[in-house]
Motif scaffolding. Structure first.
Motif, PDB file in Angstrom:
ATOM      1  N   GLU A   1       3.870   1.467  -1.337  1.00 55.36           N
ATOM      2  CA  GLU A   1       4.441   1.596  -2.683  1.00 55.36           C
ATOM      3  C   GLU A   1       3.463   2.341  -3.587  1.00 55.36           C
ATOM      4  OE1 GLU A   1       5.442  -2.378  -3.948  1.00 55.36           O
ATOM      5  OE2 GLU A   1       7.501  -2.220  -3.155  1.00 55.36           O
ATOM      6  N   LYS A   2       2.197   1.966  -3.477  1.00 57.53           N
ATOM      7  CA  LYS A   2       1.175   2.633  -4.301  1.00 57.53           C
ATOM      8  C   LYS A   2       1.104   4.121  -3.971  1.00 57.53           C
ATOM      9  CE  LYS A   2      -2.006  -1.022  -5.495  1.00 57.53           C
ATOM     10  NZ  LYS A   2      -2.988  -1.865  -4.800  1.00 57.53           N
ATOM     11  N   GLN A   3       1.083   4.418  -2.659  1.00 56.99           N
ATOM     12  CA  GLN A   3       0.990   5.835  -2.243  1.00 56.99           C
ATOM     13  C   GLN A   3       2.185   6.649  -2.720  1.00 56.99           C
ATOM     14  OE1 GLN A   3       0.033   7.081   1.818  1.00 56.99           O
ATOM     15  NE2 GLN A   3      -0.646   4.995   2.182  1.00 56.99           N
TER      16      GLN A   3
ATOM     17  N   SER B   1       6.412   8.913 -13.659  1.00 59.67           N
ATOM     18  CA  SER B   1       6.109   7.632 -13.029  1.00 59.67           C
ATOM     19  C   SER B   1       7.413   6.966 -12.586  1.00 59.67           C
ATOM     20  CB  SER B   1       5.406   6.709 -14.005  1.00 59.67           C
ATOM     21  OG  SER B   1       4.199   7.307 -14.412  1.00 59.67           O
TER      22      SER B   1
ATOM     23  N   SER C   1       0.830  -1.209   0.000  1.00 54.17           N
ATOM     24  CA  SER C   1       0.000   0.000   0.000  1.00 54.17           C
ATOM     25  C   SER C   1       0.865   1.260   0.000  1.00 54.17           C
ATOM     26  CB  SER C   1      -0.967  -0.066   1.189  1.00 54.17           C
ATOM     27  OG  SER C   1      -0.799   1.035   2.026  1.00 54.17           O
TER      28      SER C   1
ATOM     29  N   ALA D   1       4.254   6.015  -5.234  1.00 50.78           N
ATOM     30  CA  ALA D   1       4.255   6.178  -6.695  1.00 50.78           C
ATOM     31  C   ALA D   1       3.263   7.252  -7.109  1.00 50.78           C
ATOM     32  CB  ALA D   1       3.937   4.848  -7.369  1.00 50.78           C
ATOM     33  N   SER D   2       2.102   7.237  -6.483  1.00 51.99           N
ATOM     34  CA  SER D   2       1.089   8.207  -6.900  1.00 51.99           C
ATOM     35  C   SER D   2       1.472   9.623  -6.460  1.00 51.99           C
ATOM     36  CB  SER D   2      -0.289   7.756  -6.400  1.00 51.99           C
ATOM     37  OG  SER D   2      -0.854   8.722  -5.575  1.00 51.99           O
ATOM     38  N   ARG D   3       2.070   9.742  -5.268  1.00 54.91           N
ATOM     39  CA  ARG D   3       2.516  11.051  -4.801  1.00 54.91           C
ATOM     40  C   ARG D   3       3.648  11.587  -5.691  1.00 54.91           C
ATOM     41  NH1 ARG D   3       2.317  13.625   0.434  1.00 54.91           N
ATOM     42  NH2 ARG D   3       0.717  12.097   0.871  1.00 54.91           N
TER      43      ARG D   3
ATOM     44  N   LYS E   1       4.178  10.868  -8.821  1.00 57.55           N
ATOM     45  CA  LYS E   1       3.592  11.265 -10.110  1.00 57.55           C
ATOM     46  C   LYS E   1       2.922  12.637  -9.997  1.00 57.55           C
ATOM     47  CE  LYS E   1       1.864  10.574 -14.310  1.00 57.55           C
ATOM     48  NZ  LYS E   1       2.749  10.789 -15.435  1.00 57.55           N
ATOM     49  N   SER E   2       2.180  12.836  -8.919  1.00 54.81           N
ATOM     50  CA  SER E   2       1.445  14.104  -8.837  1.00 54.81           C
ATOM     51  C   SER E   2       2.349  15.271  -8.459  1.00 54.81           C
ATOM     52  CB  SER E   2       0.267  13.996  -7.870  1.00 54.81           C
ATOM     53  OG  SER E   2       0.738  13.848  -6.559  1.00 54.81           O
TER      54      SER E   2
END
Ligand code: ZN
Length: 410
Positions: free
Chosen positions: A369-371, A383, A367, A373-375, A377-378
């Motif tokens: 890792e997902k956070q 990516s 979870s 990566a998304s942070r 990117k934004s």
């Protein structure tokens, strides 16, 4: 923010009239000062670099007659000649005015007693802290660096309320005070700490161990010295004195100004400096201008904390990445520790970034890792491939560790 076009064009005229250093730069670059008429013209002027300043050692920067120079300062060079900056009486006064203003932003008054631990001498630290404090009317305790036992004695006996220091020396003092168990005999309320890049963990330790409020102060010898900016009591950026300096943020690779609010390299033009005026001086410090007014109501604009030096930057898919940016991003995600490293490599002709980081015990790797990566990117715009590990999975180093490894050109 509106750009001070007229004032900048006046600077160009002035350095062209007074400064042999800029007369030569203009000549070498085919710049005719009379033709510099718009902001675009200004933004096409050549930059100056520390190396250019070093090449005219010792006094090639001087832009006033000998009798007007009252002091010199020098920025330490690790190689070759140092840079010598001549100051007029007005430069010395202006610097003290800026420094006194910085102190007042930190809530310091003429009832405070400031213990100054940065060094005195050729470089601009101690004497700048002192002149500003005297101008404010505070009591100066001019210790200079070192001799921790005496520092702590004076701090107790004279009831110092403000500590001027580097972050590392503040931490050392904090640890010694706690080791001796004399925290209740210490009257410090504030720390004014030179704004080299330092981590939030260190900041938090100094705040906790000394029970003081910390203000970041920024500056460089080439541009007066420390005191050209400081954070206010809201601690959301450093106010800089745009009546004395103009700050541009440029992309260190394209050398073009970045859109307001984006990170890049700080470039400074001095409005009033007489002894050694500077035009578009590259600091190599990475930060950004924070758009909009500070909620404190100050009319002075803000830049963000210094995220590092341009040498630490890598460019991936046309986006500049700085180690400080990654630290800022990770520290806001709960469960992620401060250790990380990034590997930039090339796979099938495409740039790929692997970001390895450590997570606190009990947290879910997947979870986070997902956070992350998304942070990433934004906030940074590209990516990445996140690789979370448990605490201790990344190598530790005593030395300042290399945070971003770029394998693409090896
Ligand atoms: Zn403010």
């Amino acid at each position: 923010m509106e750009k001070p076009v007229k004032e900048l064009l006046d600077c160009v005229k002035r350095v062209n009239a007074c400064s042999p250093f800029y007369q030569k730069i203009f000549k070498d670059n085919g710049v005719v000062a009379e033709d510099v008429k718009t902001m675009d013209d200004f933004e096409n002027l050549p930059f100056s670099e520390k190396d250019d300043l070093r090449k005219v050692y010792p006094l090639g920067l001087q832009a006033v007659p000998e009798e007007e120079v009252v002091r010199i300062h020098s920025s330490s060079g690790t190689t070759g000649d140092p840079v010598i900056i001549p100051y007029t009486a007005q430069d010395v006064t202006d610097w003290a005015i800026m420094f006194a203003r910085a102190y007042s932003y930190a809530g310091m008054t003429n009832k405070d007693r400031i213990q100054i631990t940065p060094g005195y001498g050729l470089w601009t630290a101690g004497i700048g802290f002192q002149a500003g404090a005297e101008r404010l009317g505070a009591m100066v305790i001019p210790m200079g660096p070192g001799n921790t036992a005496k520092q702590i004695k004076m701090m107790q006996d004279l009831k110092s309320t403000v500590l001027a220091s580097t972050s590392s020396y503040a931490l050392l003092l904090a640890e010694e005070i706690n080791r001796q168990g004399i925290r209740d005999k210490i009257c410090l309320k504030k720390g004014i700490i030179g704004s080299e890049r330092w981590g939030d963990k260190m900041r938090a330790r100094i705040v906790k161990e000394l029970g003081i409020e910390i203000y970041d102060i920024y500056g460089l010898t080439e541009v007066y010295g420390p005191g050209i900016s400081i954070d206010c009591h809201l601690h959301c950026g450093l106010h800089y004195w745009n009546d004395y300096i103009y700050m541009e943020i440029i992309d260190p690779q394209t050398l073009k100004p970045v859109p307001e609010g984006e990170y890049g390299e700080i470039v400074i033009t001095t409005f009033r400096k007489e002894g050694a005026p500077l035009l578009r001086y590259r600091t190599h410090d990475i930060s950004r201008i924070i758009p909009g007014r500070c909620p404190c109501g100050s009319p002075y604009p803000r830049h963000d904390r210094i995220l590092g030096r341009t040498d630490d930057m890598v460019k991936v898919k046309a986006v500049n990445i700085y180690p400080g940016q990654i630290e800022e991003l990770l520290k806001d995600i709960s469960g992620v520790s401060s250790e990380y490293n990034a590997l930039v490599t090339n796979k099938d002709g495409k740039d790929v970034v692997y970001l390895r980081f450590e997570v606190e015990p009990g947290a879910s790797l997947e979870s986070l890792e997902k956070q992350v990566a998304s942070r990433f990117k934004s906030m940074i715009g590209i990516s990445i491939i996140p690789q979370a590990g448990h605490i201790g999975s990344l190598p530790r180093s005593e030395k300042k560790s290399v945070r971003i490894v770029d394998e693409r050109y090896e």
